[in-house]
Design a protein around this motif. Structure first.
Motif, mmCIF file in Angstrom:
data_model
loop_
_atom_site.group_PDB
_atom_site.id
_atom_site.type_symbol
_atom_site.label_atom_id
_atom_site.label_comp_id
_atom_site.label_asym_id
_atom_site.label_seq_id
_atom_site.Cartn_x
_atom_site.Cartn_y
_atom_site.Cartn_z
ATOM 1 N N PRO A 37 0.845 -1.181 0.000
ATOM 2 C CA PRO A 37 0.000 0.000 0.000
ATOM 3 C C PRO A 37 0.888 1.241 0.000
ATOM 4 N N GLN A 38 0.634 2.181 -0.831
ATOM 5 C CA GLN A 38 1.450 3.381 -0.956
ATOM 6 C C GLN A 38 0.631 4.663 -0.864
ATOM 7 N N PHE A 39 -0.655 4.561 -0.996
ATOM 8 C CA PHE A 39 -1.488 5.739 -1.135
ATOM 9 C C PHE A 39 -2.438 5.874 0.044
ATOM 10 N N GLN A 40 -3.139 6.976 0.078
ATOM 11 C CA GLN A 40 -4.021 7.252 1.201
ATOM 12 C C GLN A 40 -5.324 6.456 1.133
ATOM 13 N N HIS A 41 -5.946 6.373 -0.046
ATOM 14 C CA HIS A 41 -7.247 5.718 -0.167
ATOM 15 C C HIS A 41 -7.212 4.490 -1.074
ATOM 16 N N ILE A 42 -6.068 4.186 -1.657
ATOM 17 C CA ILE A 42 -5.907 3.025 -2.517
ATOM 18 C C ILE A 42 -5.017 2.026 -1.801
ATOM 19 N N TRP A 43 -5.542 0.846 -1.534
ATOM 20 C CA TRP A 43 -4.753 -0.181 -0.856
ATOM 21 C C TRP A 43 -3.823 -0.889 -1.809
ATOM 22 N N GLN A 44 -4.287 -1.144 -3.021
ATOM 23 C CA GLN A 44 -3.479 -1.887 -3.980
ATOM 24 C C GLN A 44 -3.921 -1.499 -5.377
ATOM 25 N N MET A 45 -2.953 -1.421 -6.286
ATOM 26 C CA MET A 45 -3.275 -1.262 -7.696
ATOM 27 C C MET A 45 -2.200 -1.970 -8.514
ATOM 28 N N SER A 46 -2.572 -2.380 -9.730
ATOM 29 C CA SER A 46 -1.614 -3.084 -10.577
ATOM 30 C C SER A 46 -1.847 -2.721 -12.028
ATOM 31 N N ALA A 72 -14.579 3.536 -7.120
ATOM 32 C CA ALA A 72 -13.319 3.583 -7.866
ATOM 33 C C ALA A 72 -13.614 3.503 -9.348
ATOM 34 N N ASN A 73 -13.002 4.386 -10.113
ATOM 35 C CA ASN A 73 -13.004 4.307 -11.569
ATOM 36 C C ASN A 73 -11.608 3.870 -11.976
ATOM 37 N N LEU A 74 -11.533 2.828 -12.794
ATOM 38 C CA LEU A 74 -10.246 2.295 -13.241
ATOM 39 C C LEU A 74 -10.191 2.348 -14.763
ATOM 40 N N THR A 75 -9.150 2.974 -15.277
ATOM 41 C CA THR A 75 -8.903 3.019 -16.713
ATOM 42 C C THR A 75 -7.590 2.309 -16.987
ATOM 43 N N VAL A 76 -7.614 1.358 -17.913
ATOM 44 C CA VAL A 76 -6.402 0.668 -18.339
ATOM 45 C C VAL A 76 -6.151 1.070 -19.781
ATOM 46 N N SER A 77 -4.980 1.626 -20.035
ATOM 47 C CA SER A 77 -4.615 2.103 -21.370
ATOM 48 C C SER A 77 -3.449 1.301 -21.912
ATOM 49 N N LEU A 78 -3.535 0.937 -23.177
ATOM 50 C CA LEU A 78 -2.400 0.365 -23.894
ATOM 51 C C LEU A 78 -1.717 1.521 -24.595
ATOM 52 N N GLY A 98 -16.450 -0.009 -3.574
ATOM 53 C CA GLY A 98 -15.743 -0.939 -2.705
ATOM 54 C C GLY A 98 -14.553 -1.563 -3.412
ATOM 55 N N PRO A 99 -13.878 -2.487 -2.715
ATOM 56 C CA PRO A 99 -12.650 -3.087 -3.251
ATOM 57 C C PRO A 99 -12.938 -4.129 -4.334
ATOM 58 N N GLY A 100 -11.879 -4.542 -5.019
ATOM 59 C CA GLY A 100 -11.982 -5.669 -5.930
ATOM 60 C C GLY A 100 -12.283 -5.345 -7.368
ATOM 61 N N LEU A 101 -11.822 -4.226 -7.884
ATOM 62 C CA LEU A 101 -12.086 -3.837 -9.268
ATOM 63 C C LEU A 101 -10.970 -4.332 -10.179
ATOM 64 N N TYR A 114 5.529 -1.180 -26.199
ATOM 65 C CA TYR A 114 4.250 -0.894 -25.563
ATOM 66 C C TYR A 114 4.359 -0.994 -24.053
ATOM 67 N N ARG A 115 3.396 -0.374 -23.366
ATOM 68 C CA ARG A 115 3.241 -0.519 -21.931
ATOM 69 C C ARG A 115 1.751 -0.371 -21.608
ATOM 70 N N ALA A 116 1.362 -0.841 -20.437
ATOM 71 C CA ALA A 116 -0.001 -0.639 -19.949
ATOM 72 C C ALA A 116 0.046 0.389 -18.830
ATOM 73 N N CYS A 117 -0.995 1.193 -18.755
ATOM 74 C CA CYS A 117 -1.106 2.195 -17.691
ATOM 75 C C CYS A 117 -2.454 2.007 -16.999
ATOM 76 N N SER A 118 -2.430 1.839 -15.688
ATOM 77 C CA SER A 118 -3.651 1.800 -14.882
ATOM 78 C C SER A 118 -3.787 3.133 -14.166
ATOM 79 N N THR A 119 -4.948 3.755 -14.307
ATOM 80 C CA THR A 119 -5.234 4.998 -13.599
ATOM 81 C C THR A 119 -6.487 4.796 -12.765
ATOM 82 N N VAL A 120 -6.371 5.061 -11.458
ATOM 83 C CA VAL A 120 -7.481 4.876 -10.523
ATOM 84 C C VAL A 120 -7.904 6.236 -9.992
#
Length: 142
Positions: A37-46, A72-78, A98-101, A114-120
């Motif tokens: 966990p690194q953030f204030q309101h986000i426990w985990q992201m990948s 939570a809104n999650l955007t995954v970009s290629l 809630g959790p689990g997105l 290429y790379r993937a980017c997750s934005t929460v």
């Protein structure tokens, strides 16, 4: 009683901090970045990216937020690197309270890096934006 409470809390924390696995035998899939966990309101992201031998890119992202009342809104970009600049090729989105997105998608790529980017984006129960973070996978070349 104290021992039961401590044991229960330990089991609870193990389940909450579990990170989803991403692997594929015999392929180039499986490059994933995880922050926890690194953030204030986000426990985990990948953010994960794999590209198979036919050029099929598989992007995945996940997020767990700190409260069951947060949205939570999650955007995954290629993204593709062209002359040192990253541009979005394809995007997938999802949202949940809630959790689990988890958001994932496939796209056929042409030659390049290429790379993937997750934005929460995390919203309070009142609808106020309280945190936004991005995470990038390792780069993959096809």
């Amino acid at each position: 009683m104290k021992k039961i409470v401590i044991t229960g809390l330990t089991v609870f924390m193990v389940f909450l901090l579990a990170v989803p696995a991403f692997a594929a035998a015999g392929s180039s899939l499986g490059t994933k970045a995880v922050m926890s966990p690194q953030f204030q309101h986000i426990w985990q992201m990948s953010a994960g990216l794999g590209i198979d031998s036919s050029g099929k890119a598989h992007c995945t992202g996940s997020a767990d937020v700190a409260s069951t009342t947060y949205k939570a809104n999650l955007t995954v970009s290629l993204q593709k690197n062209t002359n040192g600049s990253w541009s979005t090729v394809k995007m997938w989105t999802g949202s949940a309270v809630g959790p689990g997105l988890v958001v994932q998608g496939d796209y056929y790529v042409t030659g390049g890096t290429y790379r993937a980017c997750s934005t929460v984006q995390v919203y309070s129960s009142a609808g106020t934006l309280i945190e936004t973070e991005s995470l990038y996978s390792a780069e993959k070349t096809y």
